[in-house]
Design a protein around this motif. Structure first.
Motif, PDB file in Angstrom:
ATOM      1  N   GLN A 167       0.798  -1.302   0.069  1.00  0.00           N
ATOM      2  CA  GLN A 167      -0.107  -0.128   0.104  1.00  0.00           C
ATOM      3  C   GLN A 167       0.859   1.461  -0.160  1.00  0.00           C
ATOM      4  O   GLN A 167       0.420   2.535   0.029  1.00  0.00           O
ATOM      5  CB  GLN A 167      -0.722   0.064   1.274  1.00  0.00           C
ATOM      6  CG  GLN A 167      -1.903  -1.227   1.309  1.00  0.00           C
ATOM      7  CD  GLN A 167      -2.559  -1.257   2.520  1.00  0.00           C
ATOM      8  OE1 GLN A 167      -3.420  -0.150   2.864  1.00  0.00           O
ATOM      9  NE2 GLN A 167      -2.635  -2.248   3.185  1.00  0.00           N
ATOM     10  N   LEU A 168       2.190   1.105  -0.255  1.00  0.00           N
ATOM     11  CA  LEU A 168       3.042   2.234  -0.067  1.00  0.00           C
ATOM     12  C   LEU A 168       2.840   3.436  -1.025  1.00  0.00           C
ATOM     13  O   LEU A 168       2.652   4.742  -0.393  1.00  0.00           O
ATOM     14  CB  LEU A 168       4.582   1.767  -0.235  1.00  0.00           C
ATOM     15  CG  LEU A 168       5.268   1.104   0.745  1.00  0.00           C
ATOM     16  CD1 LEU A 168       6.452   0.708   0.452  1.00  0.00           C
ATOM     17  CD2 LEU A 168       5.455   2.043   2.141  1.00  0.00           C
ATOM     18  N   PHE A 169       2.411   3.142  -2.161  1.00  0.00           N
ATOM     19  CA  PHE A 169       2.131   4.299  -3.247  1.00  0.00           C
ATOM     20  C   PHE A 169       0.665   4.095  -3.552  1.00  0.00           C
ATOM     21  O   PHE A 169       0.308   4.663  -4.846  1.00  0.00           O
ATOM     22  CB  PHE A 169       3.036   3.969  -4.438  1.00  0.00           C
ATOM     23  CG  PHE A 169       4.444   3.785  -4.340  1.00  0.00           C
ATOM     24  CD1 PHE A 169       5.065   5.065  -4.152  1.00  0.00           C
ATOM     25  CD2 PHE A 169       5.266   2.676  -4.227  1.00  0.00           C
ATOM     26  CE1 PHE A 169       6.430   5.144  -4.086  1.00  0.00           C
ATOM     27  CE2 PHE A 169       6.378   2.770  -3.820  1.00  0.00           C
ATOM     28  CZ  PHE A 169       7.324   3.823  -3.847  1.00  0.00           C
ATOM     29  N   MET A 170      -0.104   3.821  -2.620  1.00  0.00           N
ATOM     30  CA  MET A 170      -1.729   4.048  -2.681  1.00  0.00           C
ATOM     31  C   MET A 170      -2.181   5.165  -2.145  1.00  0.00           C
ATOM     32  O   MET A 170      -1.519   5.529  -1.089  1.00  0.00           O
ATOM     33  CB  MET A 170      -2.213   2.801  -2.527  1.00  0.00           C
ATOM     34  CG  MET A 170      -2.177   1.618  -3.035  1.00  0.00           C
ATOM     35  SD  MET A 170      -3.195  -0.184  -2.435  1.00  0.00           S
ATOM     36  CE  MET A 170      -2.204  -1.302  -3.244  1.00  0.00           C
ATOM     37  N   THR A 171      -3.351   5.829  -2.815  1.00  0.00           N
ATOM     38  CA  THR A 171      -4.021   6.954  -2.285  1.00  0.00           C
ATOM     39  C   THR A 171      -4.719   6.200  -0.905  1.00  0.00           C
ATOM     40  O   THR A 171      -4.939   5.009  -1.020  1.00  0.00           O
ATOM     41  CB  THR A 171      -4.788   7.513  -3.198  1.00  0.00           C
ATOM     42  OG1 THR A 171      -5.812   6.677  -3.708  1.00  0.00           O
ATOM     43  CG2 THR A 171      -4.005   8.228  -4.270  1.00  0.00           C
TER      44      THR A 171
END
Length: 734
Positions: free
Chosen positions: A66-70
């Motif tokens: 989920q690091l680069f999820m909004t």
């Protein structure tokens, strides 16, 4: 083309069924390359994993994914998984539709995580990352940045800026290649969670193989049914054309029969019909399939996003150009071929029917040369067209293989750059071959169609040539036929002739009396009696039966009242009994025996082993000329008509048989009208009325005794056949 399609219209329900089955077949056919592509790209390259979301994830992987999820994407992602179980792993819990949506919505953040996992810390460009974060001149500490991302302290706008590079990659190389990265990440997560990825791969391969087998079986069933339905329609069209042609030809008068040779009519009813039947079957089986597959293939190619559509356009242009060259060379010869087939059939029929005459005159060598000339002309034309057509298939194969090599060469570069996958290339090649083959089938049909079109025109010419002898709309029906025949100033000329063959023919033939017609060869005797059953119609005057113009009767009613024995006795294949019942199918055995006895045929019939059940060959070739003539006479007698017409039917009989037959016939025809065309005076010497024809005109009318003294033409004929003593003119002989 229109003439061929017109013949299919009565079977439109079958054609709709065929189109439906072809659509099913094409759907299955077009589905198989995609399954092949998926087996390569998903089953082999991606270990059977279809989606970017892993089946199970460790808690660590669940967080890092989920690091680069909004914020919204994180919620959607979390909804796809169940809370940790005893194993501590997150288990995927969503349907296929949701997974497909996630493959699009979460592709960018998942790929970024995958790329991050593949890079060493020193490989990360912190300056570029700082620019993406939007800081102006301040260097970002990577460790702090990762902690901030993991803690969710980075705003959605900053995350979206960081993902712009991935978006650029998707636009450049396509979603399918990037999806394979996401799938690779999912596989690594599954392995970290202890999932057996080998079983996933096996399950996918077995499932895909089973689906391919199912589609293949369905395609085979559809193809078999299409072949059956197309054969049914083709056979039915052929049957209808033969039926129409034959029914029309049977109705022809002698005038129409003279427009077409018998050999040509046979060719049109067999060879030409066969051409149309074959083209109909091929059209329904293959040519209808071609546009369905071609359009479907183009749609599938567009869906691959391979960027090589120009290859298909090039292939189609090459094929059309190649076929057009071959067609322009060979097509004129195809049109000539049908005429040459007619010619060969005509020569063959003439030689076979006149074989005895050919042998008698020692013309075997000459006739062999005539046949050989016709045969060689046809063979030469066929060889020319066949040689031209032999270039077609090798040429097509060459074009197809060159196109395949071109696709592999272009696709290899795209695969190397990451723009395309191996399975997509395989599917593209297959779809290209399908599109090319569909155009090939259409071009092949363009070769077959003109030849079939010529055949259709020839058949239509026969079908559209209607008989000039037609019935009135409301034909006259007599309650009883008396048999009074009257020729009232009849004139007749053949169609297209400049002069009349018969002029001012005027006489009456009454029941119980015999009217004989005699004259020199070619004076119109047979033509005169052919007018009575309306083989031709008069061109002047009228012929009446019981006071009614014969043109007011239906042909069926008129001819049922006439027993016609032609100049040449014609028998049909079957038995003696079947030939005698030809005009009276309900005649009893006793009646046909009586007819045979009157015709002086019973003796030779009873000498045969099977008697009246003895076989008769086609045309009566297994009986003598005299026997054939007597059987033809017996056939007319068995019909028991009110009018008998004997067109020189006693010529093959010896004098004794002739006399016996006429004596027996007199008692049978005492209430019927008898017309006899004869060459021998002895045959008509006792006739009640003798008509003497000369150059198409009646130059004498009366009894034998009267004509001997009043008609010079008759006297000359009589003196040429009988002595003066036999004629009762002995006193005039010096």
């Amino acid at each position: 083309m229109g003439k061929i399609f017109k013949n299919m219209l009565p079977y439109w329900k079958w054609i709709l069924l065929i189109i439906l089955l072809l659509t099913v077949q094409a759907f299955c056919d077009l589905s198989l390359p995609q399954y092949t592509s998926d087996i390569i790209d998903v089953g082999i390259m991606n270990s059977g994993v279809e989606h970017i979301l892993p089946e199970e994830m460790t808690a660590e992987d669940f967080v890092s994914a989920q690091l680069f999820m909004t914020s919204k994407e994180k919620e959607t992602f979390a909804d796809c998984y169940k809370a940790p179980e005893e194993t501590g792993n997150y288990v995927r819990d969503c349907d296929d539709k949701t997974l497909e949506e996630m493959d699009e919505d979460l592709l960018e953040p998942i790929v970024m995580v995958y790329q991050m996992s593949q890079m060493k810390e020193s490989d990360i460009d912190e300056k570029a990352l700082t620019e993406k974060m939007g800081s102006e001149g301040a260097k970002v500490d990577l460790g702090q940045m990762m902690q901030a991302l993991a803690a969710g302290k980075v705003e959605d706008e900053q995350i979206l800026k960081m993902r712009e590079g991935v978006s650029d990659q998707i636009d450049a190389i396509g979603a399918s290649t990037l999806k394979s990265m996401g799938v690779t990440y999912a596989i690594s997560c599954d392995k970290n969670a202890g999932v057996d990825t080998d079983s996933i791969q096996k399950r996918y391969l077995w499932t895909s193989g089973a689906k391919m087998l199912g589609f293949t079986l369905l395609m085979v069933v559809a193809a078999i049914l299409v072949g059956y339905c197309a054969s049914v329609v083709g056979a039915a069209v052929g049957r209808d054309l033969r039926d129409k042609t034959f029914r029309n030809v049977v109705q022809y008068s002698n005038a129409e029969m003279e427009q077409f040779s018998t050999a040509s009519l046979i060719t049109r009813s067999t060879n030409d019909v066969q051409q149309i039947q074959m083209v109909t079957t091929v059209f329904l089986r293959m040519i209808l399939y071609a546009p369905i597959v071609g359009i479907g293939g183009i749609i599938k190619v567009a869906q691959t996003h391979a960027g090589m559509e120009w290859v298909i356009a090039l292939a189609v242009l090459l094929i059309i150009g190649f076929v057009m060259v071959l067609v322009s060379i060979s097509m004129p010869k195809f049109k000539i071929m049908q005429t040459l087939v007619d010619r060969l059939n005509l020569v063959s029929r003439e030689i076979l029917t006149g074989l005895s005459v050919i042998r008698a005159f020692g013309r075997e060598k000459k006739e062999e040369e005539r046949f050989d000339e016709a045969n060689r002309s046809l063979t030469k034309t066929q060889l020319f067209t066949n040689r031209i057509m032999t270039f077609m298939m090798p040429g097509m194969m060459m074009i197809m293989y060159c196109i395949t090599l071109l696709i592999v060469w272009v696709a290899a570069k795209r695969i190397d750059r990451g723009y395309m996958q191996v399975g997509a290339m395989t599917a593209f090649i297959t779809y290209t071959m399908m599109i090319v083959m569909s155009f090939l089938m259409l071009t092949m049909m363009s070769i077959m169609m003109p030849r079939a079109g010529v055949a259709a025109e020839r058949i239509e010419e026969v079908v559209n040539t209607k008989t000039s002898i037609i019935d009135t709309k409301e034909p006259y029906r007599a309650e009883k036929c008396e048999g009074v025949v009257k020729f009232s100033h009849v004139n007749f000329r053949y169609p297209g002739a400049d002069e009349d063959v018969l002029s001012d023919i005027d006489f009456v033939a009454e029941p119980g009396k015999t009217t004989a017609i005699i004259g020199s060869t070619g004076c119109g005797k047979s033509t005169l009696v052919n007018l009575l059953p309306r083989f031709y119609d008069v061109t002047g005057g009228e012929i009446t039966l019981d006071g009614v113009d014969i043109r007011k009767y239906s042909r069926k009613d008129l001819r049922e009242s006439i027993g016609f024995v032609p100049q040449k006795g014609i028998l049909f294949s079957g038995t003696i009994a079947s030939n005698l019942r030809f005009g009276a199918k309900d005649a009893t055995d006793e009646q046909i025996r009586e007819a045979a006895e009157i015709a002086q045929a019973s003796e030779f019939i009873e000498e045969k082993h099977d008697g009246y059940d003895s076989s008769i060959a086609q045309g009566g070739s297994n009986v003598s000329g005299g026997q054939k003539q007597r059987l033809a006479i017996a056939r007319a007698i068995a019909k028991n008509p009110k009018i008998y017409v004997f067109d020189d039917s006693f010529s093959a009989l010896d004098m004794k048989t002739d006399a016996a037959l006429r004596k027996a016939l007199k008692s049978r025809t005492e209430n019927a009208t008898v017309l006899i065309v004869a060459q021998r005076i002895s045959t008509i010497i006792n006739a009640d009325q003798i008509l003497v024809l000369d150059d198409g005109k009646i130059v004498g009318k009366g009894t034998h005794e009267k004509l001997l003294h009043s008609c010079e033409v008759y006297e000359q004929i009589a003196r040429s056949q009988l002595s003066a003593k036999e004629l009762g003119l002995a006193e005039e002989v010096g």
